[in-house]
Motif scaffolding. Structure first.
Motif, short mmCIF file in Angstrom:
data_model
loop_
_atom_site.label_atom_id
_atom_site.label_comp_id
_atom_site.label_asym_id
_atom_site.label_seq_id
_atom_site.Cartn_x
_atom_site.Cartn_y
_atom_site.Cartn_z
N ILE A 1 9.46 24.54 -3.31
CA ILE A 1 8.72 24.43 -4.57
C ILE A 1 8.19 25.79 -5.00
O ILE A 1 8.20 26.13 -6.18
N ASP A 2 7.72 26.56 -4.05
CA ASP A 2 7.20 27.91 -4.22
C ASP A 2 6.17 28.03 -5.35
O ASP A 2 6.39 28.71 -6.36
N PRO A 3 5.00 27.41 -5.18
CA PRO A 3 3.95 27.49 -6.21
C PRO A 3 3.43 28.92 -6.37
O PRO A 3 3.49 29.73 -5.44
N ASP A 4 2.91 29.20 -7.55
CA ASP A 4 2.31 30.52 -7.79
C ASP A 4 1.03 30.70 -6.98
O ASP A 4 0.72 31.82 -6.54
N VAL A 5 0.27 29.61 -6.84
CA VAL A 5 -1.03 29.66 -6.16
C VAL A 5 -1.11 28.51 -5.16
O VAL A 5 -0.73 27.38 -5.47
N LEU A 6 -1.63 28.80 -3.97
CA LEU A 6 -1.87 27.78 -2.97
C LEU A 6 -3.38 27.59 -2.80
O LEU A 6 -4.10 28.57 -2.61
N LEU A 7 -3.82 26.35 -2.89
CA LEU A 7 -5.24 26.02 -2.82
C LEU A 7 -5.45 25.04 -1.68
O LEU A 7 -4.86 23.95 -1.67
N PHE A 8 -6.31 25.41 -0.74
CA PHE A 8 -6.51 24.59 0.45
C PHE A 8 -7.94 24.06 0.51
O PHE A 8 -8.90 24.83 0.53
N ARG A 9 -8.04 22.74 0.56
CA ARG A 9 -9.32 22.10 0.81
C ARG A 9 -9.57 22.04 2.32
O ARG A 9 -8.68 22.25 3.12
#
Length: 369
Positions: free
Chosen positions: A281-289
């Protein structure tokens, strides 16, 4: 479900420590004079609990989670006696608001390897700001009979599970937006003036946010996940929904990297994604909860450093560009939302300007309306 009970009226409202020079009460400096207290009985109506009757304004309370706890603080109330998991009530966000703080060191954890009825009796609260359907559908042994018994021996239930729209048992009654729920709690605590002041502040805040959101083609794709540990290599995916826990990302107009893939929301199947799936998928931003209790530096030295050293993770665009961030809390109320949205704007758009007036937040909490 209709309940009635007698609550003890607050006799003295304390004045906010840093603003007015007095000491904090119960670790919270959020007390001020109010003209909103109602004399005599009143009622508040909200699904799914229906109309709940009060003889006096509640003084002590339990909150389902940090969303409702934060609403109470915004309304100038004492902190709740307990929340579901105190570790997920991130009171460090109040550091951004002058003179506002909450000490949760003695706060009861309602969830302790299960949910015990006895947790609601020591101490008893005047009102339990908890969706009873959450108890009856998420945990074994909670029946309507048990709900009624707790309500009769402690305080009535008054709540709506608003943080996520992923629960099928919630389909029979409406979800509430953050400010719809906030308005209902303001009715409960008879703090409509504080609520109205927050509505005005929020409208200006929303206007400021809209000004910094770029055109749709320039907005990044983001993947929001739960990472249980710094060395995790698989993660629980969240699709951006209508729940209050996604409010900052909806308001910032980011693109959901999972939305047009086969990845399903964690609430649907308790599934996970690994580095190989993310690389496809290669997202621009990775956000981790799951890392909100960490500082930015601790997060960088933990999960981010682990990703940078992993043979697959280091190929991700977000890792290479330094766009891996803490993804915000599961639970947010009106104060928390201001803080985490401003942080999110810096993360995804590089905006470092203040988007809300922290001094004004402090004034409203203190009752300076």
């Amino acid at each position: 479900m209709t309940d009635s009970f007698t609550a003890n009226r607050r006799n003295v409202l304390k004045t906010m420590g840093a603003v007015a020079g007095a000491g904090a009460v119960a670790g919270c400096t959020t007390y001020g004079d109010s003209n909103d207290d109602t004399e005599g009985a009143y009622s508040v109506t909200m699904e799914p609990v229906g109309t709940v009757e009060f003889d006096e304004v509640p003084e002590t309370w339990y909150a389902n989670n940090g969303s409702w706890a934060d609403m109470g603080i915004a309304l100038g109330q004492q902190p709740p006696e307990g929340v579901w998991l105190p570790s997920r009530y991130h009171t460090q966000y109040y550091d951004e608001i002058p003179g506002v703080s909450v000490d949760k060191s003695d706060m009861t954890a309602l969830y302790q390897d299960g949910v015990s009825e006895e947790q609601f009796y020591d101490p008893k609260a005047d009102v339990n700001v908890i969706d009873p359907n959450f108890l009856m559908n998420r945990f074994k042994g909670w029946s309507q009979e048990k709900i009624d018994r707790v309500a009769n021996q402690s305080g009535p239930f008054f709540g709506n599970s608003i943080f996520s729209t992923g629960y099928d048992w919630h389909e029979d009654y409406p979800y509430l937006s953050l400010y719809e729920a906030f308005g209902k709690l303001a009715e409960l605590f008879q703090q409509q003036e504080r609520y109205d002041a927050f509505v005005d502040l929020h409208e200006q805040f929303q206007s400021n946010v809209e000004e910094i959101v770029p055109s749709e083609s320039e907005r990044p794709s983001v993947a929001i996940m739960w990472a249980g540990a710094a060395d995790a290599t698989s993660f629980s995916p969240y699709l951006i929904g209508e729940g209050t826990s996604f409010k900052q990302w909806r308001d910032l107009g980011v693109r959901d990297a999972f939305d047009e893939t086969s990845v399903r929301d964690f609430h649907d199947n308790r599934g996970s994604v690994d580095y190989e799936t993310l690389l496809e998928i290669d997202p621009d931003v990775l956000l981790f909860r799951g890392h909100e209790n960490q500082t930015r530096e601790e997060f960088q030295n933990g999960l981010v450093a682990q990703m940078e050293s992993d043979d697959t993770a280091q190929k991700l665009t977000a890792v290479q560009n330094g766009d891996v961030y803490r993804g915000g809390p599961l639970y947010q109320g009106p104060i928390t939302n201001l803080v985490v949205t401003e942080r999110a704007a810096e993360q995804v758009y590089g905006v470092e300007a203040s988007l809300f007036d922290a001094e004004r937040v402090a004034e409203i909490v203190d009752g300076d309306l």
